[in-house]
Design a protein around this motif. Structure first.
Motif, PDB file in Angstrom:
ATOM      1  N   ALA A 139       5.009   9.160  -9.667  1.00 12.03           N
ATOM      2  CA  ALA A 139       3.686   9.575 -10.125  1.00 12.03           C
ATOM      3  C   ALA A 139       3.211  10.819  -9.229  1.00 12.03           C
ATOM      4  O   ALA A 139       3.712  10.926  -8.272  1.00 12.03           O
ATOM      5  N   THR A 140       2.296  11.599  -9.614  1.00  9.01           N
ATOM      6  CA  THR A 140       1.642  12.513  -9.023  1.00  9.01           C
ATOM      7  C   THR A 140       0.501  11.724  -7.866  1.00  9.01           C
ATOM      8  O   THR A 140       0.148  10.627  -8.051  1.00  9.01           O
ATOM      9  N   ILE A 141       0.345  12.475  -6.870  1.00 12.15           N
ATOM     10  CA  ILE A 141      -0.576  11.818  -5.796  1.00 12.15           C
ATOM     11  C   ILE A 141      -1.852  11.654  -6.453  1.00 12.15           C
ATOM     12  O   ILE A 141      -2.597  10.702  -6.453  1.00 12.15           O
ATOM     13  N   GLY A 142      -2.378  12.632  -6.947  1.00 13.09           N
ATOM     14  CA  GLY A 142      -3.562  12.713  -7.765  1.00 13.09           C
ATOM     15  C   GLY A 142      -3.893  11.301  -8.571  1.00 13.09           C
ATOM     16  O   GLY A 142      -4.748  10.835  -8.631  1.00 13.09           O
ATOM     17  N   GLY A 143      -2.609  11.180  -9.596  1.00 11.69           N
ATOM     18  CA  GLY A 143      -2.581  10.023 -10.382  1.00 11.69           C
ATOM     19  C   GLY A 143      -2.672   8.945  -9.473  1.00 11.69           C
ATOM     20  O   GLY A 143      -3.709   7.893  -9.988  1.00 11.69           O
ATOM     21  N   MET A 144      -2.125   8.741  -8.585  1.00 11.89           N
ATOM     22  CA  MET A 144      -1.905   7.603  -7.734  1.00 11.89           C
ATOM     23  C   MET A 144      -3.392   7.199  -7.146  1.00 11.89           C
ATOM     24  O   MET A 144      -3.859   6.125  -7.167  1.00 11.89           O
ATOM     25  N   ILE A 145      -4.061   8.340  -6.558  1.00 14.28           N
ATOM     26  CA  ILE A 145      -5.330   8.269  -6.285  1.00 14.28           C
ATOM     27  C   ILE A 145      -6.349   7.747  -7.221  1.00 14.28           C
ATOM     28  O   ILE A 145      -7.235   6.980  -6.855  1.00 14.28           O
ATOM     29  N   ALA A 146      -6.271   8.426  -8.286  1.00 11.75           N
ATOM     30  CA  ALA A 146      -7.256   8.112  -9.533  1.00 11.75           C
ATOM     31  C   ALA A 146      -7.228   6.775  -9.944  1.00 11.75           C
ATOM     32  O   ALA A 146      -8.003   6.237 -10.299  1.00 11.75           O
ATOM     33  N   ASN A 147      -5.947   6.222  -9.852  1.00 13.05           N
ATOM     34  CA  ASN A 147      -5.557   4.659 -10.308  1.00 13.05           C
ATOM     35  C   ASN A 147      -5.611   3.585  -9.120  1.00 13.05           C
ATOM     36  O   ASN A 147      -5.338   2.544  -9.277  1.00 13.05           O
ATOM     37  N   ASN A 148      -5.779   4.085  -7.663  1.00 13.83           N
ATOM     38  CA  ASN A 148      -5.589   3.188  -6.692  1.00 13.83           C
ATOM     39  C   ASN A 148      -4.286   2.461  -6.919  1.00 13.83           C
ATOM     40  O   ASN A 148      -4.099   1.394  -7.061  1.00 13.83           O
ATOM     41  N   ALA A 149      -3.176   3.399  -7.055  1.00 19.77           N
ATOM     42  CA  ALA A 149      -1.741   2.830  -7.472  1.00 19.77           C
ATOM     43  C   ALA A 149      -1.139   1.708  -6.329  1.00 19.77           C
ATOM     44  O   ALA A 149      -1.490   1.969  -5.033  1.00 19.77           O
ATOM     45  N   SER A 150      -0.544   0.808  -6.663  1.00 21.75           N
ATOM     46  CA  SER A 150       0.211  -0.222  -6.069  1.00 21.75           C
ATOM     47  C   SER A 150       1.422  -0.446  -6.407  1.00 21.75           C
ATOM     48  O   SER A 150       1.919  -0.093  -7.468  1.00 21.75           O
ATOM     49  N   GLY A 151       2.257  -1.421  -5.719  1.00 24.49           N
ATOM     50  CA  GLY A 151       3.417  -1.773  -6.407  1.00 24.49           C
ATOM     51  C   GLY A 151       4.070  -2.723  -5.482  1.00 24.49           C
ATOM     52  O   GLY A 151       3.820  -3.484  -4.744  1.00 24.49           O
ATOM     53  N   VAL A 152       5.576  -2.645  -5.594  1.00 22.26           N
ATOM     54  CA  VAL A 152       6.202  -3.621  -4.829  1.00 22.26           C
ATOM     55  C   VAL A 152       5.921  -3.709  -3.281  1.00 22.26           C
ATOM     56  O   VAL A 152       6.344  -4.679  -2.701  1.00 22.26           O
ATOM     57  N   GLN A 153       5.539  -2.430  -2.585  1.00 22.68           N
ATOM     58  CA  GLN A 153       5.461  -2.669  -1.118  1.00 22.68           C
ATOM     59  C   GLN A 153       3.864  -2.867  -0.854  1.00 22.68           C
ATOM     60  O   GLN A 153       3.568  -3.030   0.244  1.00 22.68           O
ATOM     61  N   THR A 154       2.971  -3.411  -1.694  1.00 20.81           N
ATOM     62  CA  THR A 154       1.749  -3.355  -1.504  1.00 20.81           C
ATOM     63  C   THR A 154       1.509  -4.597  -0.468  1.00 20.81           C
ATOM     64  O   THR A 154       0.396  -4.611   0.288  1.00 20.81           O
ATOM     65  N   VAL A 155       2.213  -5.731  -0.727  1.00 18.73           N
ATOM     66  CA  VAL A 155       2.081  -6.835   0.143  1.00 18.73           C
ATOM     67  C   VAL A 155       2.022  -6.478   1.310  1.00 18.73           C
ATOM     68  O   VAL A 155       1.366  -6.888   2.366  1.00 18.73           O
ATOM     69  N   LYS A 156       3.103  -5.763   1.819  1.00 19.56           N
ATOM     70  CA  LYS A 156       3.343  -5.132   3.230  1.00 19.56           C
ATOM     71  C   LYS A 156       2.550  -4.028   3.904  1.00 19.56           C
ATOM     72  O   LYS A 156       2.010  -4.192   4.665  1.00 19.56           O
ATOM     73  N   TYR A 157       2.299  -3.092   2.721  1.00 18.92           N
ATOM     74  CA  TYR A 157       1.716  -1.820   3.175  1.00 18.92           C
ATOM     75  C   TYR A 157       0.285  -1.780   2.814  1.00 18.92           C
ATOM     76  O   TYR A 157      -0.675  -0.825   3.222  1.00 18.92           O
ATOM     77  N   GLY A 158      -0.198  -2.169   1.923  1.00 17.50           N
ATOM     78  CA  GLY A 158      -1.423  -2.131   1.170  1.00 17.50           C
ATOM     79  C   GLY A 158      -1.131  -1.140   0.067  1.00 17.50           C
ATOM     80  O   GLY A 158      -0.184  -0.693  -0.401  1.00 17.50           O
ATOM     81  N   ALA A 159      -2.364  -0.661  -0.813  1.00 16.57           N
ATOM     82  CA  ALA A 159      -2.339  -0.105  -1.664  1.00 16.57           C
ATOM     83  C   ALA A 159      -2.865   1.372  -1.329  1.00 16.57           C
ATOM     84  O   ALA A 159      -3.199   1.731  -0.337  1.00 16.57           O
TER      85      ALA A 159
END
Length: 219
Positions: A139-159
């Motif tokens: 994804a683009t960084i802008g899209g990730m910011i707009a959607n507060n993207a998360s995923g498989v690493q969120t439990v360890k690192y956050g969104a």
């Protein structure tokens, strides 16, 4: 709104040049849907800004002319986030794709919204650093910011919200504002940065971001 009149086309072409504005059917179809099942409304045109000032002029014009605007990144959303539901103008931010600065000593990077996540990590990886949020898609960084993207690493690192320090945002009427700061800790004023992270482009368009980085784990 699925068609622009001649004045609309002339106005938008004059803002960015004919090579960065299109009403061609193939470009309009390409920006009609993401990878989800959601079906949008055919946009009347696509525009590719390359600077904050252009985004500001485009949004001010759209506000004055009552034209819906939908920001667009890589189109990798599985939830219909960038799908134009009212036609109008799709603002494709993929040409604002510069990594403006990487500061290894501060664990920070300044980027434009069209930078792809994997490219950012390729460049920061040269310094032993990375941007942890991983939604799976490139994804683009802008899209990730707009959607507060998360995923498989969120439990360890956050969104994504946990790594956005500062934003440059263009509001719907074309005003440019700056939120947050590059300081690791600040408690001054309202946290407007968090307001925009996850807002899906509904209250402003992000044109620059300062991101927090972290060290690549040894294993």
């Amino acid at each position: 709104m699925n068609e622009f009149n001649e004045k609309h086309i002339a106005d938008l072409s004059a803002m960015v040049g004919a090579d960065r504005f299109s009403t061609g059917p193939s470009n309009r179809e390409l920006h009609l849907r993401d990878i989800s099942f959601h079906q949008g409304s055919l946009p009347a045109g696509i525009i590719w800004p390359v600077a904050t000032e252009e985004v500001a002029r485009i949004l001010a014009w759209a506000y004055e002319n009552n034209v819906p605007v939908t920001p667009w990144g890589a189109g990798t959303s599985t939830e219909g986030n960038p799908v134009p539901t009212r036609g109008g103008l799709v603002m494709d931010l993929t040409r604002m794709n510069r990594i403006l600065d990487i500061r290894p000593q501060d664990l920070q990077a300044d980027v434009e919204p069209g930078v792809l996540r994997k490219e950012l990590n390729r460049q920061t990886g040269k310094h032993g650093l990375f941007f942890p949020p991983d939604p799976g898609a490139d994804a683009t960084i802008g899209g990730m910011i707009a959607n507060n993207a998360s995923g498989v690493q969120t439990v360890k690192y956050g969104a994504t919200k946990d790594y956005v320090m500062r934003l440059t945002v263009v509001l719907p009427r074309g005003q440019v504002i700056h939120t947050g700061c590059k300081a690791p800790k600040s408690s001054a004023g309202y946290d407007l940065t968090r307001l925009f992270v996850g807002s899906e482009g509904t209250i402003g368009v992000v044109t620059e971001a300062t991101l927090r980085l972290t060290g690549i784990p040894s294993h």
